[in-house]
Write a protein that holds these residues in place. Structure first.
Motif, PDB file in Angstrom:
ATOM      1  N   GLN A 190       0.831  -1.199   0.000  1.00  0.00           N
ATOM      2  CA  GLN A 190       0.000   0.000   0.000  1.00  0.00           C
ATOM      3  C   GLN A 190       0.871   1.256   0.000  1.00  0.00           C
ATOM      4  O   GLN A 190       0.587   2.230  -0.706  1.00  0.00           O
ATOM      5  N   ALA A 191       1.948   1.218   0.790  1.00  0.00           N
ATOM      6  CA  ALA A 191       2.875   2.346   0.824  1.00  0.00           C
ATOM      7  C   ALA A 191       3.556   2.524  -0.527  1.00  0.00           C
ATOM      8  O   ALA A 191       3.766   3.650  -0.992  1.00  0.00           O
ATOM      9  N   ARG A 192       3.908   1.409  -1.166  1.00  0.00           N
ATOM     10  CA  ARG A 192       4.522   1.485  -2.502  1.00  0.00           C
ATOM     11  C   ARG A 192       3.540   2.106  -3.496  1.00  0.00           C
ATOM     12  O   ARG A 192       3.922   2.928  -4.333  1.00  0.00           O
ATOM     13  N   ALA A 197       1.877   6.566  -6.969  1.00  0.00           N
ATOM     14  CA  ALA A 197       0.883   7.560  -7.384  1.00  0.00           C
ATOM     15  C   ALA A 197       1.469   8.971  -7.358  1.00  0.00           C
ATOM     16  O   ALA A 197       1.183   9.791  -8.245  1.00  0.00           O
ATOM     17  N   ILE A 198       2.285   9.269  -6.341  1.00  0.00           N
ATOM     18  CA  ILE A 198       2.930  10.586  -6.271  1.00  0.00           C
ATOM     19  C   ILE A 198       3.813  10.813  -7.488  1.00  0.00           C
ATOM     20  O   ILE A 198       3.765  11.868  -8.137  1.00  0.00           O
ATOM     21  N   ILE A 199       4.627   9.826  -7.804  1.00  0.00           N
ATOM     22  CA  ILE A 199       5.545   9.945  -8.943  1.00  0.00           C
ATOM     23  C   ILE A 199       4.774  10.085 -10.249  1.00  0.00           C
ATOM     24  O   ILE A 199       5.142  10.890 -11.121  1.00  0.00           O
TER      25      ILE A 199
END
Length: 218
Positions: A190-192, A197-199
């Motif tokens: 989930q963190a990945r 998504a940010i990138i």
């Protein structure tokens, strides 16, 4: 924008994270006091806007927000004759943020100085620095049309140089980030996914902003 307003626009950080961010914010606010950009707006608008842009794209790492806020303090302090050494910076914001600020600081405005500065930035291989620099450059891209001519360079030439520089430097940086997010260790998938998504949001923003100049961001 003062801290009280800024802090309300970045909800979700822990009190400790907010304390660290406030230190970077206050340093930025004091360092850029009296400084103006080409469009005559207070220079503070740039780091504040860049940090808010990063937050809007999903960034929740306080170290990235701190690096964005403080990214120009060494350069501006030197230009404005304000005392701020790298050691001073380390004592104020900590060694990690100070190091990222150093990696993002321009060494000068000659071709040689620009090349050296970009090499220092590229060689850091730090995903937090790359994201911070990408977000502050995106904020700059939005104001390219407000830039003025400088000695030996017309407004059009300056804009074109900045546009070409953005594509040249940040296309490989985004490719590196896209590879890094798939290979770096994360506490959970989930963190990945959140980092991915940010990138993706940063890449899409580059594509959208550079389309104005009829340039394709690869």
């Amino acid at each position: 924008m003062r801290w009280e307003t800024f802090s309300k626009r970045i909800p979700g950080f822990t009190p400790k994270d907010l304390q660290d961010i406030k230190v970077a914010f206050d340093l930025m606010y004091d360092t850029h006091d009296g400084e103006r950009r080409d469009d005559n707006r207070p220079y503070r608008h740039h780091p504040i806007g860049s940090a808010l842009d990063a937050y809007a794209m999903g960034e929740r790492d306080p170290e990235v927000i701190c690096a964005i806020l403080a990214h120009d303090v060494l350069e501006s302090a030197k230009k404005l004759g304000k005392p701020l050494t790298l050691r001073d910076l380390e004592e104020k914001v900590g060694p990690s943020t100070a190091c990222r600020v150093r990696w993002m600081t321009k060494e000068g405005h000659t071709d040689r100085a620009r090349a050296s500065s970009w090499k220092t930035f590229r060689d850091c291989k730090d995903h937090k620095t790359y994201k911070a620099k990408a977000c502050e450059r995106l904020n700059n891209v939005r104001s390219f049309k407000l830039m003025k001519a400088k000695p030996g360079e017309t407004k059009h030439q300056r804009i074109r140089r900045k546009v070409n520089e953005t594509v040249k430097e940040f296309s490989p940086i985004m490719a590196w980030l896209e590879t890094d997010v798939e290979t770096r260790s994360f506490p959970s998938e989930q963190a990945r996914a959140k980092e991915r998504a940010i990138i993706k949001n940063i890449r899409l923003a580059f594509e959208r902003e550079l389309r104005v100049y009829s340039v394709k961001f690869k």
